[in-house]
Write a protein that holds these residues in place. Structure first.
Motif, PDB file in Angstrom:
ATOM      1  N   GLY A  93      -5.519   2.781  -6.160  1.00 10.29           N
ATOM      2  CA  GLY A  93      -6.481   1.385  -6.564  1.00 10.29           C
ATOM      3  C   GLY A  93      -7.568   2.417  -7.445  1.00 10.29           C
ATOM      4  O   GLY A  93      -7.072   1.869  -9.165  1.00 10.29           O
ATOM      5  N   TYR A 129      -4.705   4.108 -10.155  1.00  7.98           N
ATOM      6  CA  TYR A 129      -4.144   3.036 -11.079  1.00  7.98           C
ATOM      7  C   TYR A 129      -5.779   2.517 -11.736  1.00  7.98           C
ATOM      8  O   TYR A 129      -5.503   2.122 -12.849  1.00  7.98           O
ATOM      9  CB  TYR A 129      -3.621   2.444 -10.985  1.00  7.98           C
ATOM     10  N   GLU A 152      -0.024  -6.459  -4.082  1.00 10.33           N
ATOM     11  CA  GLU A 152       1.167  -6.570  -4.716  1.00 10.33           C
ATOM     12  C   GLU A 152       0.900  -4.760  -4.462  1.00 10.33           C
ATOM     13  O   GLU A 152       1.929  -4.185  -5.198  1.00 10.33           O
ATOM     14  CB  GLU A 152       2.245  -7.077  -5.300  1.00 10.33           C
ATOM     15  N   LEU A 153       0.069  -4.304  -5.022  1.00 12.39           N
ATOM     16  CA  LEU A 153      -0.637  -2.511  -5.445  1.00 12.39           C
ATOM     17  C   LEU A 153       0.479  -1.671  -4.504  1.00 12.39           C
ATOM     18  O   LEU A 153       1.298  -0.685  -5.150  1.00 12.39           O
ATOM     19  CB  LEU A 153      -1.381  -2.432  -4.750  1.00 12.39           C
ATOM     20  N   LYS A 199      -1.914  -3.926   2.743  1.00 16.11           N
ATOM     21  CA  LYS A 199      -1.383  -5.237   1.451  1.00 16.11           C
ATOM     22  C   LYS A 199      -2.753  -5.833   1.469  1.00 16.11           C
ATOM     23  O   LYS A 199      -3.603  -6.745   0.931  1.00 16.11           O
ATOM     24  CB  LYS A 199      -0.726  -5.870   2.034  1.00 16.11           C
ATOM     25  N   ASP A 246       4.443  -1.998  -5.174  1.00 19.07           N
ATOM     26  CA  ASP A 246       4.598  -2.073  -6.770  1.00 19.07           C
ATOM     27  C   ASP A 246       4.620  -0.418  -6.850  1.00 19.07           C
ATOM     28  O   ASP A 246       5.378   0.147  -7.433  1.00 19.07           O
ATOM     29  CB  ASP A 246       4.101  -2.370  -7.530  1.00 19.07           C
ATOM     30  N   ASP A 247       4.112  -0.149  -6.592  1.00 17.69           N
ATOM     31  CA  ASP A 247       3.571   1.548  -6.631  1.00 17.69           C
ATOM     32  C   ASP A 247       4.540   2.260  -5.452  1.00 17.69           C
ATOM     33  O   ASP A 247       4.867   2.983  -6.915  1.00 17.69           O
ATOM     34  CB  ASP A 247       2.537   2.548  -5.430  1.00 17.69           C
ATOM     35  N   TYR A 250      -4.916  -7.523  -5.542  1.00 20.58           N
ATOM     36  CA  TYR A 250      -3.299  -7.429  -5.937  1.00 20.58           C
ATOM     37  C   TYR A 250      -2.721  -6.943  -4.461  1.00 20.58           C
ATOM     38  O   TYR A 250      -2.623  -5.366  -4.575  1.00 20.58           O
ATOM     39  CB  TYR A 250      -3.835  -5.904  -7.743  1.00 20.58           C
ATOM     40  N   ALA A 280      -5.770  -4.466  -0.313  1.00 14.53           N
ATOM     41  CA  ALA A 280      -5.402  -4.341  -1.543  1.00 14.53           C
ATOM     42  C   ALA A 280      -5.043  -5.711  -2.176  1.00 14.53           C
ATOM     43  O   ALA A 280      -6.286  -6.026  -3.166  1.00 14.53           O
ATOM     44  CB  ALA A 280      -3.694  -4.400  -2.169  1.00 14.53           C
ATOM     45  N   TRP A 326      -9.113  -4.792  -4.541  1.00 17.70           N
ATOM     46  CA  TRP A 326      -8.114  -5.075  -6.114  1.00 17.70           C
ATOM     47  C   TRP A 326      -7.852  -6.098  -6.441  1.00 17.70           C
ATOM     48  O   TRP A 326      -7.349  -6.361  -7.532  1.00 17.70           O
ATOM     49  CB  TRP A 326      -7.354  -4.190  -6.124  1.00 17.70           C
ATOM     50  N   LEU A 379      -7.584   0.921 -11.729  1.00 10.11           N
ATOM     51  CA  LEU A 379      -7.853  -1.056 -11.397  1.00 10.11           C
ATOM     52  C   LEU A 379      -9.477  -1.440 -11.336  1.00 10.11           C
ATOM     53  O   LEU A 379     -10.212  -0.607 -11.112  1.00 10.11           O
ATOM     54  CB  LEU A 379      -7.709  -1.604  -9.978  1.00 10.11           C
TER      55      LEU A 379
END
Length: 217
Positions: free
Chosen positions: A204, A207, A169-170, A158, A173-174, A167, A161, A165, A209
């Motif tokens: 990342g 997706y 929660e990447l 976390k 969320d994945d 982010y 991430a 990124w 990002l």
């Protein structure tokens, strides 16, 4: 000749604290309304290895042995938890430094307070009623260590991430976006020994990002 009076057992402040934390946790797990217990029982039937199933076993034990017995055995469980704590901190004093002792560390240990048959237990030695004696503290320590190593890995992912990124929660969320949430890419990376920075970079990029700018790091 008068018989010498037996000296009462004495406990250190650390041992008392552990017993109180155990008792606090067991109350949290076993006290609830009929509706709440029914909900736990339903969840336990769906997943016999879930936290709900663990709680149901402790609820049943409390009903069988009574609150006074469970409160007394909290001393035994507290001493057992301290053994686990000592095993895991003997070479790393900071092993549990990221987590709350009463709300996270003790409950994590009590999840593994089982006998050889895997059923919840709070007895040691000859003083055994239900389910048999507690498993050896060293065996439990291995399970606890595994769990906390995973929690540390998840926290590190976390953090990466957020840094890479912007982010955090990447990774979660994945996992939640998958048809089977238990089929976790992060868990696979953990089991394969992949470092958090490399795993999060791959995720990342998968997706597509945009990397975080300097102001987000």
């Amino acid at each position: 000749m008068a018989r010498k009076k037996k000296e009462p057992e004495t406990y250190t402040a650390l041992q008392v604290e552990a017993a109180l934390c155990v008792w606090e946790c067991l109350n949290e797990w076993t006290l609830g309304t009929e509706a709440q217990v029914a909900k736990l029982e339903k969840a336990a039937k769906k997943d016999p290895h879930s936290m709900a199933a663990i709680r149901v076993e402790w609820i049943e034990m409390r009903e069988q042995c009574g609150s006074a017995e469970m409160r007394s055995q909290s001393i035994v469980l507290g001493l057992w938890c301290l053994e686990i704590y000592d095993i895991l901190t003997v070479n790393d004093e900071e092993f549990f430094s990221y987590w709350s002792y009463d709300w996270e560390v003790i409950p994590a240990m009590l999840k593994h307070a089982v006998c050889k048959d895997g059923k919840a237990s709070m007895y040691r030695g000859d003083y055994i009623y239900t389910g048999g004696g507690l498993i050896d503290a060293h065996s439990a320590a291995q399970l606890v260590a595994q769990e906390f190593a995973w929690l540390r890995y998840e926290d590190d992912c976390k953090s990466q991430a957020r840094q890479q990124w912007a982010y955090e929660e990447l990774v979660t969320d994945d996992r939640e976006s998958r048809d089977d949430p238990s089929d976790s890419r992060m868990l696979s990376a953990f089991e394969q020994g992949e470092a958090p920075p490399a795993f999060v970079k791959w995720l990342g990029e998968k997706y597509d990002l945009t990397p975080a700018g300097p102001g987000f790091r």
